[in-house]
Design an enzyme around this catalytic site. Structure first.
Site, PDB file in Angstrom:
ATOM      1  N   LYS A   1      29.667 -15.510  63.221  1.00 46.53           N
ATOM      2  CA  LYS A   1      30.814 -14.591  63.184  1.00 46.53           C
ATOM      3  C   LYS A   1      30.361 -13.165  62.872  1.00 46.53           C
ATOM      4  CE  LYS A   1      33.818 -18.428  62.004  1.00 46.53           C
ATOM      5  NZ  LYS A   1      34.501 -19.219  60.973  1.00 46.53           N
TER       6      LYS A   1
ATOM      7  N   GLN B   1      35.677 -19.052  54.766  1.00 44.42           N
ATOM      8  CA  GLN B   1      35.089 -20.170  55.514  1.00 44.42           C
ATOM      9  C   GLN B   1      35.424 -21.490  54.810  1.00 44.42           C
ATOM     10  OE1 GLN B   1      33.353 -19.869  58.538  1.00 44.42           O
ATOM     11  NE2 GLN B   1      33.580 -22.084  58.521  1.00 44.42           N
TER      12      GLN B   1
ATOM     13  N   ASP C   1      42.685 -15.690  60.615  1.00 42.56           N
ATOM     14  CA  ASP C   1      42.633 -17.096  61.034  1.00 42.56           C
ATOM     15  C   ASP C   1      44.007 -17.630  61.414  1.00 42.56           C
ATOM     16  OD1 ASP C   1      40.089 -18.217  61.171  1.00 42.56           O
ATOM     17  OD2 ASP C   1      39.927 -18.440  59.000  1.00 42.56           O
TER      18      ASP C   1
END
Ligand code: NAD
Length: 282
Positions: free
Chosen positions: A51, A95, A118
């Protein structure tokens, strides 16, 4: 035909790079994505690295924030709240999974919906269900792009989603419904899975059960999207679909790796730019 997620994702990132440059010129700074990593899970570290690398390519400042696996919940909540309050941070990603002592819901709730790249915040989840403007979770968003890349209309098709998680199965089913597919969600309690998957014009499998779907469970000519990732050795990943047999029957199929994974990362970059744009009114 193999759906080359890596190549499609590269094209997406190249156009995002141009968009990021224009937005940065208007804002007087680059967009900034904070990525929070707790502990030393090798898979999580690999995802975070990919990422950060994609962010650098697109022209997004990646701010990596790391904590040991032993971090306390309050300490982590305070750190995420500080990122949320920082006006120079446009998107925050924590994460997952988090260590057992930390309740992921509490952490995700601290991220304001405007920085929730997200799309996991309850407000974004509710907005998706209601058909309102929201940040769409990256993996389902990337899967829709992969299906669209085949040129096959989703409208009117029978779609089967195997897996009902909050991050893949459920939001994907809603996105397919929004595109007028007839959607079935199958899961671990589904009886006679094969009889259901064989009806699917579009079959998406997200279970984490390696090789669950073989060619005999696929409708001839179907689009098959394999979301699953199981690490079978330090260097080998396996999907939920038995590629050798399913690729004989499907019209389009994603490989693992190189299918859904790169698209997820590309969509994260797109969501970061969208948050940057709307937060700053660009
Ligand atoms: P999860 O682990 O939260 O849930 C798995 C789902 O699969 C459950 O809904 C369960 O009911 C269903 N399931 C399990 N075994 C089944 C079986 N035998 N038959 C039918 N259904 C079954 O799932 P998740 O977080 O959505 O992850 C699923 C997989 O996708 C994992 O391998 C994960 O690593 C992978 N994943 C990949 C990406 C990517 O970007 N490529 C993103 C997210 C998840």
């Amino acid at each position: 035909m193999i759906l080359d997620g890596a190549a499609i994702a590269q094209g997406v990132k190249e156009s995002l790079r141009q968009r990021a440059a224009k937005l940065a010129a208007r804002a007087g700074r680059k967009p900034c994505l904070a990525v929070v990593l707790v502990g030393d899970n090798p898979a999580s570290r690999t995802y975070v690295q990919s990422k950060i690398k994609a962010a650098a390519f697109v022209g997004i400042e990646g701010r990596e924030v790391e904590f040991p696996a032993t971090v306390g919940e309050e300490e982590l909540l305070d750190a995420v709240a500080a990122l949320d309050a920082d006006s120079l941070v446009d998107g925050i990603l924590v994460q997952l999974p988090l260590p057992a002592q930390i309740n992921p819901d509490r952490v995700l709730d601290v991220i304001s919906p405007a920085k929730d790249v997200d799309g996991f915040h309850p407000q974004n989840v509710a907005s998706l269900q209601l058909g309102r403007h929201c940040t769409v979770p990256c993996t389902p968003k990337g899967i829709i792009r992969l299906i669209d890349s085949t040129g096959t209309p989703i409208d009117g098709k029978t779609a089967v989603v195997v897996g009902r998680s909050n991050i893949v199965g459920k939001p994907l089913a809603k996105l397919l419904l929004d595109r007028n597919a007839t959607v079935t969600i199958a899961h671990s309690h589904t009886q006679d899975l094969a009889s259901i998957t064989r009806q699917a014009d579009i079959l998406v499998v997200a279970t984490g059960h390696a090789g669950l779907i073989d060619g005999s469970m696929v409708k001839p000519g179907a689009i098959v999207i394999d979301v699953g990732i199981t690490r079978i050795s330090p260097t080998r990943l396996k999907g939920d679909v038995d590629f050798a047999s399913a690729s004989q029957v499907a019209a389009f199929i994603t490989p693992v790796p190189g299918g859904v994974g790169p698209m997820t990362v590309a969509m994260l970059m797109e969501n970061t730019l969208e948050c940057f744009e709307s937060r700053l009114g660009l």
